[in-house]
Design an enzyme around this catalytic site. Structure first.
Site, PDB file in Angstrom:
ATOM      1  N   HIS A 121     -15.855   4.652 -17.573  1.00 29.86           N
ATOM      2  CA  HIS A 121     -16.082   4.790 -16.134  1.00 29.86           C
ATOM      3  C   HIS A 121     -17.441   5.427 -15.864  1.00 29.86           C
ATOM      4  O   HIS A 121     -18.153   5.828 -16.796  1.00 29.86           O
ATOM      5  CB  HIS A 121     -14.954   5.615 -15.511  1.00 29.86           C
TER       6      HIS A 121
ATOM      7  N   SER B 137      -9.091   0.353 -12.937  1.00 32.47           N
ATOM      8  CA  SER B 137      -9.788   1.595 -12.584  1.00 32.47           C
ATOM      9  C   SER B 137     -11.273   1.385 -12.318  1.00 32.47           C
ATOM     10  O   SER B 137     -11.909   2.219 -11.668  1.00 32.47           O
ATOM     11  CB  SER B 137      -9.604   2.646 -13.681  1.00 32.47           C
TER      12      SER B 137
ATOM     13  N   ASP C  64     -14.964  10.052 -21.823  1.00 26.36           N
ATOM     14  CA  ASP C  64     -14.864   8.834 -21.025  1.00 26.36           C
ATOM     15  C   ASP C  64     -16.225   8.161 -21.033  1.00 26.36           C
ATOM     16  O   ASP C  64     -17.151   8.578 -20.319  1.00 26.36           O
ATOM     17  CB  ASP C  64     -14.436   9.168 -19.594  1.00 26.36           C
TER      18      ASP C  64
END
Length: 431
Positions: free
Chosen positions: A402, A149, A399
Protein backbone atom coordinates in the site's frame (compact mmCIF):
# COMPACT_ATOMS: atom_id res chain seq x y z
CA UNK A 1 30.87 68.29 -43.97
CA UNK A 2 27.94 65.96 -43.78
CA UNK A 3 27.78 62.31 -44.66
CA UNK A 4 27.35 61.66 -48.36
CA UNK A 5 24.74 59.01 -49.30
CA UNK A 6 26.29 56.84 -52.08
CA UNK A 7 23.12 56.91 -54.23
CA UNK A 8 21.94 60.39 -53.37
CA UNK A 9 23.01 62.06 -56.60
CA UNK A 10 22.54 59.01 -58.93
CA UNK A 11 19.73 58.87 -61.44
CA UNK A 12 16.52 57.08 -60.33
CA UNK A 13 16.75 54.69 -63.31
CA UNK A 14 19.95 53.15 -61.89
CA UNK A 15 18.16 52.22 -58.67
CA UNK A 16 15.33 50.69 -60.66
CA UNK A 17 17.76 48.51 -62.63
CA UNK A 18 19.80 47.31 -59.63
CA UNK A 19 16.84 46.36 -57.37
CA UNK A 20 15.50 43.39 -59.41
CA UNK A 21 19.01 41.91 -59.80
CA UNK A 22 19.51 42.18 -56.03
CA UNK A 23 16.24 40.34 -55.37
CA UNK A 24 17.18 37.58 -57.85
CA UNK A 25 20.54 37.14 -56.12
CA UNK A 26 18.95 36.90 -52.67
CA UNK A 27 16.38 34.36 -53.93
CA UNK A 28 19.11 32.22 -55.45
CA UNK A 29 21.06 32.22 -52.21
CA UNK A 30 17.94 31.24 -50.25
CA UNK A 31 17.25 28.28 -52.59
CA UNK A 32 20.83 27.08 -52.27
CA UNK A 33 20.54 27.32 -48.47
CA UNK A 34 17.36 25.21 -48.46
CA UNK A 35 18.91 22.62 -50.78
CA UNK A 36 22.00 22.01 -48.65
CA UNK A 37 20.42 22.69 -45.21
CA UNK A 38 16.70 21.80 -45.31
CA UNK A 39 14.48 22.92 -42.46
CA UNK A 40 14.00 20.13 -39.84
CA UNK A 41 10.22 20.44 -40.01
CA UNK A 42 9.39 16.78 -40.61
CA UNK A 43 11.78 15.56 -37.95
CA UNK A 44 10.38 18.08 -35.46
CA UNK A 45 6.83 16.86 -36.03
CA UNK A 46 7.88 13.24 -35.62
CA UNK A 47 9.29 14.06 -32.21
CA UNK A 48 6.03 15.74 -31.22
CA UNK A 49 3.86 12.75 -32.16
CA UNK A 50 5.53 9.47 -31.08
CA UNK A 51 5.20 6.65 -33.58
CA UNK A 52 3.68 3.26 -32.66
CA UNK A 53 2.87 4.30 -29.09
CA UNK A 54 -0.54 3.93 -27.45
CA UNK A 55 -2.49 7.09 -26.83
CA UNK A 56 -3.71 6.62 -23.29
CA UNK A 57 -5.24 9.94 -22.27
CA UNK A 58 -5.74 13.24 -24.07
CA UNK A 59 -5.16 16.49 -22.24
CA UNK A 60 -8.12 18.84 -21.86
CA UNK A 61 -8.48 21.31 -19.04
CA UNK A 62 -11.18 23.96 -18.80
CA UNK A 63 -8.69 26.59 -19.93
CA UNK A 64 -7.62 24.76 -23.08
CA UNK A 65 -9.25 25.07 -26.50
CA UNK A 66 -10.06 22.25 -28.88
CA UNK A 67 -6.66 22.16 -30.52
CA UNK A 68 -5.18 20.93 -27.23
CA UNK A 69 -7.79 18.17 -27.04
CA UNK A 70 -6.36 16.71 -30.24
CA UNK A 71 -2.77 16.53 -29.00
CA UNK A 72 -2.01 13.00 -27.78
CA UNK A 73 -0.62 12.81 -24.28
CA UNK A 74 0.50 9.62 -22.62
CA UNK A 75 0.21 10.66 -18.98
CA UNK A 76 1.11 7.28 -17.57
CA UNK A 77 3.61 5.03 -19.34
CA UNK A 78 6.30 7.51 -20.42
CA UNK A 79 7.73 9.89 -17.88
CA UNK A 80 9.86 10.30 -14.78
CA UNK A 81 9.61 11.42 -11.18
CA UNK A 82 11.09 14.87 -10.58
CA UNK A 83 11.70 16.89 -7.44
CA UNK A 84 8.83 19.12 -6.37
CA UNK A 85 9.40 21.52 -3.52
CA UNK A 86 5.70 22.40 -3.28
CA UNK A 87 4.84 19.05 -1.67
CA UNK A 88 1.37 17.51 -1.21
CA UNK A 89 -1.96 19.32 -0.89
CA UNK A 90 -2.77 17.75 2.49
CA UNK A 91 -1.08 16.15 5.49
CA UNK A 92 -1.78 13.12 7.64
CA UNK A 93 -3.96 15.01 10.10
CA UNK A 94 -6.01 17.24 7.79
CA UNK A 95 -8.57 14.54 6.89
CA UNK A 96 -10.07 11.83 9.03
CA UNK A 97 -10.43 9.12 6.40
CA UNK A 98 -6.90 7.67 6.18
CA UNK A 99 -6.57 4.05 7.28
CA UNK A 100 -4.17 3.97 10.20
CA UNK A 101 -1.74 1.66 8.42
CA UNK A 102 -1.17 4.22 5.63
CA UNK A 103 -0.84 7.30 7.83
CA UNK A 104 2.95 7.29 7.75
CA UNK A 105 3.37 10.80 9.15
CA UNK A 106 1.33 10.20 12.27
CA UNK A 107 3.07 6.86 12.77
CA UNK A 108 6.43 8.58 13.04
CA UNK A 109 8.09 8.05 9.67
CA UNK A 110 11.14 10.34 10.06
CA UNK A 111 12.07 10.93 6.40
CA UNK A 112 9.82 13.28 4.47
CA UNK A 113 11.61 13.19 1.12
CA UNK A 114 9.04 10.85 -0.43
CA UNK A 115 6.49 13.71 -0.30
CA UNK A 116 8.44 15.98 -2.63
CA UNK A 117 8.28 14.27 -6.01
CA UNK A 118 5.95 14.80 -8.95
CA UNK A 119 5.27 12.61 -11.94
CA UNK A 120 6.36 14.36 -15.14
CA UNK A 121 5.07 12.85 -18.43
CA UNK A 122 7.39 13.19 -21.40
CA UNK A 123 4.88 14.73 -23.78
CA UNK A 124 2.89 17.13 -21.65
CA UNK A 125 2.39 18.61 -18.21
CA UNK A 126 0.29 16.86 -15.58
CA UNK A 127 -1.56 19.58 -13.65
CA UNK A 128 -1.75 19.49 -9.89
CA UNK A 129 -4.99 18.13 -8.54
CA UNK A 130 -7.79 20.71 -8.61
CA UNK A 131 -10.29 19.78 -5.86
CA UNK A 132 -12.83 22.45 -6.87
CA UNK A 133 -12.78 21.25 -10.51
CA UNK A 134 -13.30 17.64 -9.48
CA UNK A 135 -16.24 18.55 -7.25
CA UNK A 136 -17.81 20.68 -9.98
CA UNK A 137 -17.55 17.85 -12.55
CA UNK A 138 -19.11 15.32 -10.15
CA UNK A 139 -21.92 17.51 -8.90
CA UNK A 140 -25.12 15.49 -8.35
CA UNK A 141 -23.29 12.20 -9.06
CA UNK A 142 -22.31 8.97 -7.30
CA UNK A 143 -18.72 7.76 -7.64
CA UNK A 144 -18.03 4.20 -6.48
CA UNK A 145 -14.66 2.54 -5.87
CA UNK A 146 -14.94 -1.23 -6.17
CA UNK A 147 -12.17 -3.68 -5.35
CA UNK A 148 -9.61 -4.55 -2.70
CA UNK A 149 -7.49 -2.49 -0.32
CA UNK A 150 -5.81 -0.71 -3.23
CA UNK A 151 -9.21 0.65 -4.23
CA UNK A 152 -9.64 1.85 -0.65
CA UNK A 153 -6.14 3.37 -0.72
CA UNK A 154 -7.00 5.40 -3.84
CA UNK A 155 -10.40 6.36 -2.44
CA UNK A 156 -8.90 7.71 0.78
CA UNK A 157 -6.34 9.69 -1.21
CA UNK A 158 -9.17 11.27 -3.22
CA UNK A 159 -11.20 12.11 -0.12
CA UNK A 160 -8.20 13.81 1.48
CA UNK A 161 -7.57 15.84 -1.68
CA UNK A 162 -11.20 16.92 -1.86
CA UNK A 163 -11.40 17.69 1.86
CA UNK A 164 -8.98 20.58 1.35
CA UNK A 165 -11.92 22.57 -0.05
CA UNK A 166 -15.03 20.60 1.02
CA UNK A 167 -14.92 18.14 3.95
CA UNK A 168 -17.27 15.16 3.36
CA UNK A 169 -19.75 13.61 5.79
CA UNK A 170 -19.52 9.86 6.46
CA UNK A 171 -23.13 8.72 6.08
CA UNK A 172 -22.79 4.92 5.94
CA UNK A 173 -20.37 2.27 7.20
CA UNK A 174 -20.66 -1.47 7.48
CA UNK A 175 -18.61 -4.66 7.42
CA UNK A 176 -15.34 -5.70 9.00
CA UNK A 177 -12.80 -2.89 8.94
CA UNK A 178 -15.53 -0.65 7.48
CA UNK A 179 -15.21 -2.29 4.08
CA UNK A 180 -18.43 -0.67 2.86
CA UNK A 181 -18.61 3.09 3.40
CA UNK A 182 -20.20 6.11 1.78
CA UNK A 183 -19.44 9.82 2.07
CA UNK A 184 -21.57 12.80 1.09
CA UNK A 185 -20.54 16.28 -0.03
CA UNK A 186 -23.65 18.36 0.76
CA UNK A 187 -22.47 21.47 -1.08
CA UNK A 188 -22.26 19.51 -4.34
CA UNK A 189 -24.70 16.65 -3.74
CA UNK A 190 -21.94 14.11 -4.42
CA UNK A 191 -21.78 10.58 -3.02
CA UNK A 192 -18.48 8.66 -2.97
CA UNK A 193 -18.55 5.01 -1.91
CA UNK A 194 -16.20 2.10 -1.36
CA UNK A 195 -17.33 -1.48 -2.00
CA UNK A 196 -15.09 -4.29 -0.77
CA UNK A 197 -14.87 -6.87 -3.59
CA UNK A 198 -11.31 -8.23 -3.92
CA UNK A 199 -12.18 -10.46 -6.91
CA UNK A 200 -14.99 -8.39 -8.51
CA UNK A 201 -16.75 -11.71 -9.12
CA UNK A 202 -18.51 -13.74 -6.45
CA UNK A 203 -16.03 -15.06 -3.91
CA UNK A 204 -15.80 -16.65 -0.49
CA UNK A 205 -12.72 -15.42 1.29
CA UNK A 206 -10.44 -17.66 3.30
CA UNK A 207 -10.54 -17.27 7.07
CA UNK A 208 -8.54 -18.18 10.15
CA UNK A 209 -11.25 -20.53 11.37
CA UNK A 210 -12.44 -22.05 8.10
CA UNK A 211 -11.01 -22.71 4.68
CA UNK A 212 -7.41 -21.65 4.13
CA UNK A 213 -8.06 -20.84 0.47
CA UNK A 214 -10.44 -18.56 -1.42
CA UNK A 215 -13.34 -19.82 -3.53
CA UNK A 216 -14.06 -17.87 -6.73
CA UNK A 217 -17.14 -18.26 -8.94
CA UNK A 218 -15.86 -16.82 -12.18
CA UNK A 219 -19.13 -16.65 -14.12
CA UNK A 220 -20.98 -14.66 -11.43
CA UNK A 221 -20.39 -11.00 -10.66
CA UNK A 222 -20.25 -10.01 -6.99
CA UNK A 223 -23.73 -8.77 -6.14
CA UNK A 224 -22.46 -6.86 -3.09
CA UNK A 225 -21.60 -4.05 -5.49
CA UNK A 226 -23.33 -5.03 -8.72
CA UNK A 227 -26.79 -4.76 -7.12
CA UNK A 228 -26.17 -1.01 -6.65
CA UNK A 229 -24.81 -0.47 -10.16
CA UNK A 230 -27.94 1.30 -11.33
CA UNK A 231 -27.31 4.22 -8.97
CA UNK A 232 -23.64 4.67 -9.88
CA UNK A 233 -22.50 7.33 -12.33
CA UNK A 234 -18.86 6.29 -12.32
CA UNK A 235 -17.11 3.10 -11.16
CA UNK A 236 -13.39 2.75 -10.41
CA UNK A 237 -12.31 -0.91 -10.44
CA UNK A 238 -9.07 -1.87 -8.69
CA UNK A 239 -8.01 -5.43 -7.83
CA UNK A 240 -5.05 -7.75 -8.23
CA UNK A 241 -3.16 -8.86 -5.14
CA UNK A 242 -5.88 -11.17 -3.78
CA UNK A 243 -5.57 -13.31 -6.91
CA UNK A 244 -2.10 -14.35 -5.75
CA UNK A 245 -3.51 -16.19 -2.72
CA UNK A 246 -4.42 -19.91 -2.69
CA UNK A 247 -7.81 -20.45 -4.29
CA UNK A 248 -10.19 -22.94 -5.87
CA UNK A 249 -12.02 -21.78 -9.00
CA UNK A 250 -15.56 -22.61 -10.07
CA UNK A 251 -17.38 -22.01 -13.34
CA UNK A 252 -20.98 -23.09 -13.99
CA UNK A 253 -20.98 -24.98 -10.67
CA UNK A 254 -17.99 -27.11 -11.68
CA UNK A 255 -14.45 -26.95 -10.36
CA UNK A 256 -12.26 -25.36 -13.01
CA UNK A 257 -8.97 -25.80 -11.14
CA UNK A 258 -6.99 -24.15 -8.39
CA UNK A 259 -3.95 -22.12 -7.49
CA UNK A 260 -1.59 -23.46 -4.84
CA UNK A 261 -3.94 -26.02 -3.31
CA UNK A 262 -1.79 -28.94 -2.10
CA UNK A 263 -3.87 -31.73 -0.62
CA UNK A 264 -6.84 -31.06 -2.88
CA UNK A 265 -7.54 -33.17 -5.94
CA UNK A 266 -7.71 -30.22 -8.33
CA UNK A 267 -5.66 -29.20 -11.35
CA UNK A 268 -3.17 -26.39 -10.73
CA UNK A 269 -3.94 -23.68 -13.31
CA UNK A 270 -2.32 -20.57 -11.80
CA UNK A 271 -4.07 -17.23 -11.62
CA UNK A 272 -3.40 -15.25 -14.84
CA UNK A 273 -6.26 -16.80 -16.82
CA UNK A 274 -8.47 -16.54 -13.74
CA UNK A 275 -7.67 -12.84 -13.42
CA UNK A 276 -8.68 -12.40 -17.06
CA UNK A 277 -11.92 -14.35 -16.62
CA UNK A 278 -12.86 -12.24 -13.59
CA UNK A 279 -12.44 -9.06 -15.61
CA UNK A 280 -14.38 -10.47 -18.54
CA UNK A 281 -17.30 -11.34 -16.27
CA UNK A 282 -17.18 -7.95 -14.55
CA UNK A 283 -17.01 -5.79 -17.67
CA UNK A 284 -19.66 -7.94 -19.39
CA UNK A 285 -22.00 -7.38 -16.44
CA UNK A 286 -21.44 -3.61 -16.61
CA UNK A 287 -21.95 -3.41 -20.37
CA UNK A 288 -25.12 -5.49 -20.31
CA UNK A 289 -26.51 -3.80 -17.19
CA UNK A 290 -26.26 -0.37 -18.79
CA UNK A 291 -27.74 -1.42 -22.13
CA UNK A 292 -30.28 1.22 -23.06
CA UNK A 293 -30.10 3.00 -19.69
CA UNK A 294 -28.39 6.09 -18.32
CA UNK A 295 -24.77 7.05 -18.88
CA UNK A 296 -22.04 5.41 -16.83
CA UNK A 297 -18.27 5.83 -16.77
CA UNK A 298 -15.84 3.03 -15.86
CA UNK A 299 -12.16 3.41 -14.99
CA UNK A 300 -9.90 0.41 -14.38
CA UNK A 301 -6.89 1.22 -12.21
CA UNK A 302 -4.16 -1.18 -13.28
CA UNK A 303 -2.11 -3.45 -11.05
CA UNK A 304 0.01 -1.69 -8.41
CA UNK A 305 3.41 -3.38 -7.88
CA UNK A 306 4.84 -4.15 -4.44
CA UNK A 307 8.48 -3.51 -3.50
CA UNK A 308 9.50 -6.16 -0.98
CA UNK A 309 13.21 -6.80 -0.71
CA UNK A 310 13.37 -9.87 1.48
CA UNK A 311 10.90 -11.12 4.07
CA UNK A 312 7.82 -9.05 4.88
CA UNK A 313 8.57 -9.20 8.61
CA UNK A 314 12.27 -8.37 8.47
CA UNK A 315 13.61 -4.89 9.12
CA UNK A 316 14.37 -3.05 5.88
CA UNK A 317 11.93 -4.94 3.66
CA UNK A 318 11.31 -1.82 1.51
CA UNK A 319 14.33 0.35 2.36
CA UNK A 320 14.65 2.72 -0.62
CA UNK A 321 14.25 6.44 0.08
CA UNK A 322 14.11 7.76 -3.50
CA UNK A 323 12.24 6.87 -6.71
CA UNK A 324 13.85 4.82 -9.42
CA UNK A 325 15.14 7.03 -12.19
CA UNK A 326 13.99 6.74 -15.78
CA UNK A 327 15.25 3.47 -17.27
CA UNK A 328 16.46 2.15 -13.91
CA UNK A 329 13.38 0.00 -13.26
CA UNK A 330 11.93 -2.18 -16.01
CA UNK A 331 8.28 -3.18 -16.00
CA UNK A 332 8.35 -6.95 -16.40
CA UNK A 333 7.21 -10.30 -15.02
CA UNK A 334 3.99 -10.57 -13.05
CA UNK A 335 3.51 -6.80 -12.79
CA UNK A 336 3.55 -6.43 -16.57
CA UNK A 337 1.37 -9.50 -17.16
CA UNK A 338 -1.33 -8.38 -14.72
CA UNK A 339 -1.33 -4.89 -16.21
CA UNK A 340 -1.55 -6.20 -19.77
CA UNK A 341 -4.53 -8.42 -18.96
CA UNK A 342 -6.46 -5.43 -17.62
CA UNK A 343 -5.62 -3.25 -20.62
CA UNK A 344 -6.59 -5.96 -23.10
CA UNK A 345 -9.90 -6.72 -21.41
CA UNK A 346 -10.88 -3.05 -21.29
CA UNK A 347 -10.14 -2.70 -25.00
CA UNK A 348 -12.23 -5.81 -25.73
CA UNK A 349 -15.09 -4.44 -23.61
CA UNK A 350 -14.98 -1.14 -25.51
CA UNK A 351 -15.58 -3.00 -28.77
CA UNK A 352 -18.46 -4.96 -27.27
CA UNK A 353 -20.00 -1.82 -25.80
CA UNK A 354 -20.14 -0.11 -29.19
CA UNK A 355 -22.14 -3.01 -30.63
CA UNK A 356 -25.26 -2.52 -28.54
CA UNK A 357 -24.71 0.00 -25.75
CA UNK A 358 -24.80 3.77 -25.57
CA UNK A 359 -23.67 6.06 -22.80
CA UNK A 360 -20.89 3.75 -21.59
CA UNK A 361 -17.34 5.08 -21.37
CA UNK A 362 -14.40 2.85 -20.43
CA UNK A 363 -10.84 3.94 -19.68
CA UNK A 364 -7.65 2.42 -18.29
CA UNK A 365 -5.88 4.32 -15.53
CA UNK A 366 -2.49 2.81 -16.28
CA UNK A 367 -0.53 3.41 -13.08
CA UNK A 368 1.60 0.23 -13.08
CA UNK A 369 4.82 1.66 -14.47
CA UNK A 370 4.82 4.99 -12.65
CA UNK A 371 4.01 3.16 -9.40
CA UNK A 372 6.75 0.59 -9.95
CA UNK A 373 9.23 3.49 -9.88
CA UNK A 374 8.24 4.56 -6.33
CA UNK A 375 9.73 2.01 -3.87
CA UNK A 376 10.05 4.84 -1.35
CA UNK A 377 6.31 5.53 -1.04
CA UNK A 378 5.17 2.54 1.07
CA UNK A 379 4.53 2.56 4.83
CA UNK A 380 7.13 -0.14 5.43
CA UNK A 381 7.46 -0.62 9.21
CA UNK A 382 5.37 2.52 9.82
CA UNK A 383 2.20 0.56 9.18
CA UNK A 384 2.28 0.56 13.00
CA UNK A 385 2.93 3.62 15.20
CA UNK A 386 6.57 4.31 16.05
CA UNK A 387 7.87 0.78 15.42
CA UNK A 388 11.39 1.62 16.62
CA UNK A 389 10.47 3.50 19.78
CA UNK A 390 12.27 0.84 21.85
CA UNK A 391 15.16 0.40 19.43
CA UNK A 392 15.64 -1.36 16.11
CA UNK A 393 14.61 -4.99 16.14
CA UNK A 394 15.47 -7.67 13.61
CA UNK A 395 11.86 -8.59 12.94
CA UNK A 396 9.17 -6.01 12.29
CA UNK A 397 6.11 -6.22 10.00
CA UNK A 398 6.39 -4.21 6.78
CA UNK A 399 3.83 -2.97 4.28
CA UNK A 400 5.53 -2.63 0.91
CA UNK A 401 2.24 -2.92 -1.02
CA UNK A 402 0.00 0.00 0.00
CA UNK A 403 0.93 3.67 -0.22
CA UNK A 404 1.50 6.34 2.40
CA UNK A 405 -1.06 9.14 2.48
CA UNK A 406 -0.12 11.67 1.31
CA UNK A 407 2.14 9.94 -1.17
CA UNK A 408 2.61 8.68 -4.74
CA UNK A 409 -0.95 7.38 -4.98
CA UNK A 410 -2.21 10.98 -5.07
CA UNK A 411 -0.83 11.05 -8.63
CA UNK A 412 -3.36 8.39 -9.62
CA UNK A 413 -6.17 10.78 -8.81
CA UNK A 414 -4.45 13.65 -10.62
CA UNK A 415 -4.45 11.55 -13.78
CA UNK A 416 -8.00 10.33 -13.18
CA UNK A 417 -9.16 13.94 -13.02
CA UNK A 418 -7.59 14.54 -16.45
CA UNK A 419 -9.61 11.60 -17.81
CA UNK A 420 -12.82 13.08 -16.43
CA UNK A 421 -11.98 16.54 -17.78
CA UNK A 422 -11.44 15.07 -21.23
CA UNK A 423 -14.72 13.19 -21.09
CA UNK A 424 -16.48 16.39 -20.04
CA UNK A 425 -14.91 18.34 -22.90
CA UNK A 426 -15.95 15.66 -25.39
CA UNK A 427 -19.52 15.70 -24.07
CA UNK A 428 -19.73 19.46 -24.49
CA UNK A 429 -18.56 19.12 -28.10
CA UNK A 430 -21.00 16.27 -28.68
CA UNK A 431 -18.13 13.87 -29.45
Amino acid sequence: MGTIHPLKDQPHSLTTKLLPWSLYALLSLALLRLYFYPLPLTQSLLHQVPQNKPIIITSSSSQEDDRFNRIPCDYTTNGKWVRDKSGPLYNGTSCGTIKEGQNCISHGRPDMGYLYWRWKPKQCKLPRFEPATFLRLFQNKHLAFVGDSMARNQLESLLCLLATVSPPDLIYQNGDDNKFRRWYFPSYNIHISIYWSPFLVKGIEKSNTGLNYNRLYLDLVDEKWASDMGEMDMIVLSVGHWFLHPAVYFEEDSVLGCHYCPGLNHTEIGFYDIFRKAFKTTLKAIVEKKHGSSEIDVIVTTFSPSHFQGDWDKAGACPKKKPFMEGEKLLEGMDLEMRNIEVEEVEAAKIKATQFSTGLRLEVLDVTKLSSMRPDGHPGPYMYPFPFANGVTERVPNDCVHWCLPGPIDTWNEIMLEVVKRWHAQSRRGG
